[in-house]
Design an enzyme around this catalytic site. Structure first.
Site, PDB file in Angstrom:
ATOM      1  N   ARG A 160      11.222  -7.006   4.779  1.00 31.57           N
ATOM      2  CA  ARG A 160      11.158  -5.344   4.766  1.00 31.57           C
ATOM      3  C   ARG A 160      12.234  -4.986   5.831  1.00 31.57           C
ATOM      4  O   ARG A 160      12.768  -5.610   6.848  1.00 31.57           O
ATOM      5  CB  ARG A 160       9.868  -4.878   5.384  1.00 31.57           C
ATOM      6  CG  ARG A 160       8.652  -5.135   4.645  1.00 31.57           C
ATOM      7  CD  ARG A 160       7.687  -3.967   4.989  1.00 31.57           C
ATOM      8  NE  ARG A 160       6.745  -4.541   6.160  1.00 31.57           N
ATOM      9  CZ  ARG A 160       5.607  -4.190   6.320  1.00 31.57           C
ATOM     10  NH1 ARG A 160       4.785  -3.177   5.405  1.00 31.57           N
ATOM     11  NH2 ARG A 160       5.002  -4.408   7.418  1.00 31.57           N
ATOM     12  N   ARG A 185      -1.015  -9.910  12.673  1.00 36.00           N
ATOM     13  CA  ARG A 185      -1.313  -8.787  11.858  1.00 36.00           C
ATOM     14  C   ARG A 185      -2.265  -9.472  10.809  1.00 36.00           C
ATOM     15  O   ARG A 185      -3.359  -8.706  10.625  1.00 36.00           O
ATOM     16  CB  ARG A 185      -0.386  -8.022  11.461  1.00 36.00           C
ATOM     17  CG  ARG A 185       0.091  -6.997  12.597  1.00 36.00           C
ATOM     18  CD  ARG A 185       1.428  -6.539  12.341  1.00 36.00           C
ATOM     19  NE  ARG A 185       1.592  -5.801  11.250  1.00 36.00           N
ATOM     20  CZ  ARG A 185       2.912  -5.804  10.617  1.00 36.00           C
ATOM     21  NH1 ARG A 185       4.005  -6.587  11.023  1.00 36.00           N
ATOM     22  NH2 ARG A 185       3.196  -5.171   9.293  1.00 36.00           N
ATOM     23  N   ARG A 244      -9.418   1.055   9.081  1.00 33.24           N
ATOM     24  CA  ARG A 244      -8.967  -0.352   9.377  1.00 33.24           C
ATOM     25  C   ARG A 244     -10.067  -1.212  10.018  1.00 33.24           C
ATOM     26  O   ARG A 244      -9.935  -2.210  10.311  1.00 33.24           O
ATOM     27  CB  ARG A 244      -7.756  -0.512  10.149  1.00 33.24           C
ATOM     28  CG  ARG A 244      -6.339  -1.201   9.506  1.00 33.24           C
ATOM     29  CD  ARG A 244      -5.346  -1.050  10.468  1.00 33.24           C
ATOM     30  NE  ARG A 244      -4.285  -1.700   9.999  1.00 33.24           N
ATOM     31  CZ  ARG A 244      -3.163  -1.206   9.612  1.00 33.24           C
ATOM     32  NH1 ARG A 244      -3.174   0.155   9.130  1.00 33.24           N
ATOM     33  NH2 ARG A 244      -2.057  -1.910   9.514  1.00 33.24           N
ATOM     34  N   ARG A 295      11.439  -3.801  11.299  1.00 37.09           N
ATOM     35  CA  ARG A 295      10.566  -3.278  12.076  1.00 37.09           C
ATOM     36  C   ARG A 295      10.320  -4.098  13.183  1.00 37.09           C
ATOM     37  O   ARG A 295      10.285  -5.524  13.081  1.00 37.09           O
ATOM     38  CB  ARG A 295       9.017  -2.935  11.455  1.00 37.09           C
ATOM     39  CG  ARG A 295       9.258  -1.698  11.014  1.00 37.09           C
ATOM     40  CD  ARG A 295       7.962  -1.395  10.079  1.00 37.09           C
ATOM     41  NE  ARG A 295       6.792  -2.060  10.488  1.00 37.09           N
ATOM     42  CZ  ARG A 295       5.624  -1.730   9.871  1.00 37.09           C
ATOM     43  NH1 ARG A 295       5.572  -1.119   8.657  1.00 37.09           N
ATOM     44  NH2 ARG A 295       4.358  -2.082  10.342  1.00 37.09           N
ATOM     45  N   LYS A 317       0.976  -1.215  -0.084  1.00 41.44           N
ATOM     46  CA  LYS A 317      -0.040  -0.133   0.105  1.00 41.44           C
ATOM     47  C   LYS A 317       0.953   1.168   0.069  1.00 41.44           C
ATOM     48  O   LYS A 317       0.629   2.277  -0.648  1.00 41.44           O
ATOM     49  CB  LYS A 317      -0.875   0.043   1.260  1.00 41.44           C
ATOM     50  CG  LYS A 317      -1.770  -0.995   1.314  1.00 41.44           C
ATOM     51  CD  LYS A 317      -2.690  -0.877   2.508  1.00 41.44           C
ATOM     52  CE  LYS A 317      -2.049  -1.125   3.864  1.00 41.44           C
ATOM     53  NZ  LYS A 317      -1.640  -2.385   4.242  1.00 41.44           N
TER      54      LYS A 317
HETATM   55  N1  LIG Z   1      -6.218   2.672  11.311  1.00 43.88           N
HETATM   56  C1  LIG Z   1      -5.494   2.034  12.157  1.00 43.88           C
HETATM   57  N2  LIG Z   1      -6.136   1.421  13.284  1.00 43.88           N
HETATM   58  C2  LIG Z   1      -5.457   0.957  14.280  1.00 43.88           C
HETATM   59  N3  LIG Z   1      -4.249   0.704  14.235  1.00 43.88           N
HETATM   60  C3  LIG Z   1      -3.634   1.262  13.477  1.00 43.88           C
HETATM   61  C4  LIG Z   1      -4.178   2.017  12.157  1.00 43.88           C
HETATM   62  N4  LIG Z   1      -2.985   2.205  11.327  1.00 43.88           N
HETATM   63  C5  LIG Z   1      -1.913   1.780  11.837  1.00 43.88           C
HETATM   64  N5  LIG Z   1      -2.086   1.106  13.068  1.00 43.88           N
HETATM   65  C6  LIG Z   1      -1.106   0.556  14.014  1.00 43.88           C
HETATM   66  O1  LIG Z   1       0.121   0.759  13.476  1.00 43.88           O
HETATM   67  C7  LIG Z   1       0.561  -0.439  13.039  1.00 43.88           C
HETATM   68  C8  LIG Z   1       1.576  -0.486  12.031  1.00 43.88           C
HETATM   69  O2  LIG Z   1       0.652  -0.164  10.802  1.00 43.88           O
HETATM   70  P1  LIG Z   1       0.959  -0.239   9.176  1.00 43.88           P
HETATM   71  O3  LIG Z   1       2.412   0.448   9.183  1.00 43.88           O
HETATM   72  O4  LIG Z   1       0.007   0.431   8.367  1.00 43.88           O
HETATM   73  O5  LIG Z   1       1.153  -1.700   9.068  1.00 43.88           O
HETATM   74  P2  LIG Z   1       1.438  -2.560   7.677  1.00 43.88           P
HETATM   75  O6  LIG Z   1       2.731  -1.823   6.956  1.00 43.88           O
HETATM   76  O7  LIG Z   1       1.740  -3.786   8.287  1.00 43.88           O
HETATM   77  O8  LIG Z   1       0.100  -2.321   7.176  1.00 43.88           O
HETATM   78  C9  LIG Z   1      -0.261  -1.290  13.072  1.00 43.88           C
HETATM   79  O9  LIG Z   1      -0.023  -2.736  13.408  1.00 43.88           O
HETATM   80  C10 LIG Z   1      -1.352  -0.982  14.083  1.00 43.88           C
HETATM   81  O10 LIG Z   1      -0.930  -1.301  15.562  1.00 43.88           O
END
Ligand SMILES: Nc1ncnc2c1ncn2[C@@H]1O[C@H](COP(=O)(O)OP(=O)(O)O)[C@@H](O)[C@H]1O
Length: 282
Positions: free
Chosen positions: A173, A228, A139, A217, A62
């Protein structure tokens, strides 16, 4: 009332209902967000910049495609995961609380994430930003409903990739501890089987000077990634259905790495001309 202010109020009231049910105290949302720019989000699409949402499992890409499109269309790419990581890296009062949640692969509360998003939107508006490509938000269906209550989303791009590949990509990553850029060491080379097409994705390697500064990370371990994905299927899959019902979803199966996927994505978004124009004027 300005859109951001409504966003904060909606978040506060939805979480206070939950707080009343569980008996816990809810955070009070920051107040005083009254600015005219936010009203632009309710203008018809032809009178403003795009307001898009990117959906897809953790690690699907994304961030990669949303940030490319944001440069192409000159709208901000707002990734709530980045907002959470910025907060984690700060000495703010939320940092310790967030660390535990994020490192277990769990979702941060709707109220906290909406407060971080509102602050980011406010900062952008003060700088004259308009439009957005949201990545990682909404989300949960509750977040989607709150967003719908304050702004019009034009389109939702849902990126899709096989789950076994997603796990490999997450584990590959890396982020440069100095410049903050993202890379991926995984080389995905899956042969065609059971009617599924082959997929090749070359690694996204860092330049030499980033190599020794690469970090993984804390939430990209095998166990946390799988958690996740499980949470995504449970909490975020319904968000796809929410937007499907509104007829706003563009499903996009990633055919491979960036060289194959980017031109195809531009094609389905009808943006090939835009890219050519940008290259010609660069
Ligand atoms: N919209 C959201 N609602 C709740 N938690 C979020 C949201 N966006 C991010 N997070 C928190 O931040 C973490 C990292 O998000 P993100 O970088 O978007 O993950 P990924 O790269 O795995 O899609 C998530 O695992 C969650 O804990």
């Amino acid at each position: 009332m300005a859109a951001v202010q409504r966003l904060l109020r909606a978040a506060a009231s939805s979480s206070s209902a939950g707080a009343a049910a569980t008996g816990r105290r809810h955070m009070t949302a920051p107040a005083g967000f009254g600015f005219a720019e936010a009203e632009r989000r309710r203008r018809p699409p032809q009178d403003r910049n795009v307001q898009w949402v990117f959906l897809g499992c953790p690690g699907v890409g994304k961030g990669t495609y949303a940030s490319r499109l944001s440069r192409l269309l000159a709208v901000p790419h707002i990734a709530t995961g980045d907002l959470v990581r910025d907060e984690l890296a700060s000495t703010g009062p939320l940092a310790a609380q967030l660390k535990e949640i994020v490192n277990q692969g769990k979702l941060v509360s709707d109220e906290i994430i909406i407060s971080l998003l509102s602050k980011r939107l406010k900062k952008g508006e003060e700088k004259g930003e308009s439009g957005f490509i949201l990545d990682g938000f909404p989300r949960t269906v509750n977040q989607a409903e709150i967003l719908d209550g304050v702004t019009d989303i034009d389109m939702v791009v849902n990126l899709k990739l096989r789950e076994d590949i997603i796990v490999q990509k997450c584990l590959g990553r890396r982020i440069c501890g100095q410049c903050g850029k993202n890379f991926n060491l995984a080389c995905i080379d899956v042969k065609a089987e059971n009617g599924l097409p082959p997929i090749y994705m070359s690694p996204l390697l860092p330049p030499k000077n980033c190599m020794s500064k690469l970090k993984t990370r804390d939430d990209d371990t095998d166990e946390v990634v799988r958690n996740r994905l499980r949470i995504y299927n449970e909490m975020s899959q319904p968000v796809e259905d929410f937007y499907q019902k509104q007829g706003k979803v563009l499903e996009f199966d990633l055919p491979g790495g960036i060289p194959e996927s980017w031109p195809k994505l531009l094609q389905v978004l009808n943006l090939e001309d835009q890219e050519e124009l940008k290259l010609a004027t660069a």
